[in-house]
Motif scaffolding. Structure first.
Motif, PDB file in Angstrom:
ATOM      1  N   LEU A  17       3.498 -10.309 -10.113  1.00 12.06           N
ATOM      2  CA  LEU A  17       3.875 -10.457  -8.706  1.00 12.06           C
ATOM      3  C   LEU A  17       3.179  -9.455  -7.779  1.00 12.06           C
ATOM      4  O   LEU A  17       3.794  -8.858  -6.902  1.00 12.06           O
ATOM      5  CB  LEU A  17       5.393 -10.330  -8.552  1.00 12.06           C
ATOM      6  N   GLY A  18       1.911  -9.257  -7.979  1.00 15.19           N
ATOM      7  CA  GLY A  18       1.153  -8.378  -7.101  1.00 15.19           C
ATOM      8  C   GLY A  18       1.206  -6.909  -7.469  1.00 15.19           C
ATOM      9  O   GLY A  18       0.599  -6.085  -6.808  1.00 15.19           O
ATOM     10  N   TYR A  19       1.957  -6.566  -8.506  1.00 14.33           N
ATOM     11  CA  TYR A  19       2.043  -5.182  -8.962  1.00 14.33           C
ATOM     12  C   TYR A  19       1.282  -5.032 -10.273  1.00 14.33           C
ATOM     13  O   TYR A  19       1.415  -5.858 -11.170  1.00 14.33           O
ATOM     14  CB  TYR A  19       3.497  -4.756  -9.207  1.00 14.33           C
ATOM     15  N   SER A  20       0.514  -3.982 -10.365  1.00 13.62           N
ATOM     16  CA  SER A  20      -0.166  -3.646 -11.613  1.00 13.62           C
ATOM     17  C   SER A  20       0.210  -2.220 -11.974  1.00 13.62           C
ATOM     18  O   SER A  20       0.140  -1.323 -11.133  1.00 13.62           O
ATOM     19  CB  SER A  20      -1.682  -3.746 -11.457  1.00 13.62           C
ATOM     20  N   VAL A  21       0.619  -2.024 -13.209  1.00 11.62           N
ATOM     21  CA  VAL A  21       0.982  -0.691 -13.680  1.00 11.62           C
ATOM     22  C   VAL A  21      -0.062  -0.263 -14.704  1.00 11.62           C
ATOM     23  O   VAL A  21      -0.347  -0.992 -15.657  1.00 11.62           O
ATOM     24  CB  VAL A  21       2.392  -0.664 -14.310  1.00 11.62           C
ATOM     25  N   VAL A  28      -0.197  -6.373  -2.628  1.00 14.50           N
ATOM     26  CA  VAL A  28       0.284  -6.965  -1.379  1.00 14.50           C
ATOM     27  C   VAL A  28       0.234  -5.933  -0.253  1.00 14.50           C
ATOM     28  O   VAL A  28      -0.271  -6.188   0.836  1.00 14.50           O
ATOM     29  CB  VAL A  28       1.725  -7.516  -1.550  1.00 14.50           C
ATOM     30  N   GLU A  29       0.754  -4.739  -0.525  1.00 11.19           N
ATOM     31  CA  GLU A  29       0.764  -3.666   0.472  1.00 11.19           C
ATOM     32  C   GLU A  29      -0.503  -2.813   0.419  1.00 11.19           C
ATOM     33  O   GLU A  29      -0.684  -1.931   1.253  1.00 11.19           O
ATOM     34  CB  GLU A  29       1.984  -2.757   0.254  1.00 11.19           C
ATOM     35  N   ALA A  30      -1.339  -3.043  -0.581  1.00 11.79           N
ATOM     36  CA  ALA A  30      -2.558  -2.250  -0.807  1.00 11.79           C
ATOM     37  C   ALA A  30      -2.216  -0.764  -0.909  1.00 11.79           C
ATOM     38  O   ALA A  30      -2.817   0.085  -0.262  1.00 11.79           O
ATOM     39  CB  ALA A  30      -3.589  -2.505   0.285  1.00 11.79           C
ATOM     40  N   GLN A  31      -1.210  -0.464  -1.736  1.00 10.25           N
ATOM     41  CA  GLN A  31      -0.766   0.913  -1.923  1.00 10.25           C
ATOM     42  C   GLN A  31      -0.805   1.291  -3.392  1.00 10.25           C
ATOM     43  O   GLN A  31      -0.574   0.457  -4.265  1.00 10.25           O
ATOM     44  CB  GLN A  31       0.658   1.106  -1.405  1.00 10.25           C
TER      45      GLN A  31
END
Length: 202
Positions: free
Chosen positions: A152-156, A178-181
């Protein structure tokens, strides 16, 4: 003790390192250290991880002032001597700042990598801050990055910092596309303001 203080990248590692320190030096029953530990949330960097400190330490300002005034006065200087030297102190400080500003404006420190990120830092940072960033870029080869989870747009990512031939410090880095953070487990970027090699490598 500085190893415990500066090299604890999680609250758990600080607690573990603190206990090891007390055991090693036989200070388990020391009341002053027990009280100090109870107040760790106001002096240990990992507990202050949500505050931006621009890389300053608690005693840094007084150290800087002592260093500055020691060039002009000594411990046995009189008040009259201090007043006379005060203008010299200020003039010297202003001259140093003018020279530093001129150097920043008229010279460019070459990049050490071909990274476009480093080039951006080169144009916007002062020479002093850019040298700190360059040190981080140079250190990036000591890091090994591995994607551990993505959804869902998060990579760890798990980032391993090789500190010796057999010892690695491990960190978690989360990228929100998504937030480019980017969020670091150690939160050193948030508190110090310098891009860490693990960020550079991602």
């Amino acid at each position: 003790m500085s190893q415990v203080f500066w090299n604890s990248h999680t609250k758990e590692s600080f607690d573990r390192n603190w206990d090891d320190f007390l055991l090693k030096y036989g200070l388990v029953d020391n009341k002053w250290l027990s009280d100090l530990y109870e107040d760790r949330h106001i002096w240990v960097p990992i507990y202050l991880d949500h505050h931006f400190w621009v890389g300053m330490r608690s005693i840094q300002r007084s150290e800087s002032m002592h260093s500055f005034f020691n060039k002009f006065i000594t411990w046995n200087s009189s008040l009259i001597q201090f007043v006379k030297q005060y203008d010299n102190c200020l003039g010297s400080r202003e001259q140093t700042e003018r020279e530093s500003n001129a150097a920043d404006f008229h010279t460019v420190i070459p990049c050490v990598t071909k990274s476009s990120i480093e080039t951006q830092f080169q144009h916007v940072y002062t020479h002093q801050k850019f040298r700190e960033v360059q040190a981080q870029f140079k250190g990036k080869e000591n890091y090994i990055t591995r994607l551990t989870n993505s959804a869902l747009g998060y990579s760890v990512y798990e980032v391993g910092e090789q500190v010796s031939s057999s010892i690695f410090n491990k960190f978690a880095v989360t990228y929100d596309s998504v937030e480019a953070q980017v969020k670091f487990q150690c939160l050193l970027f948030e508190s110090i303001g310098i891009s860490r090699p693990k960020r550079v490598k991602l």
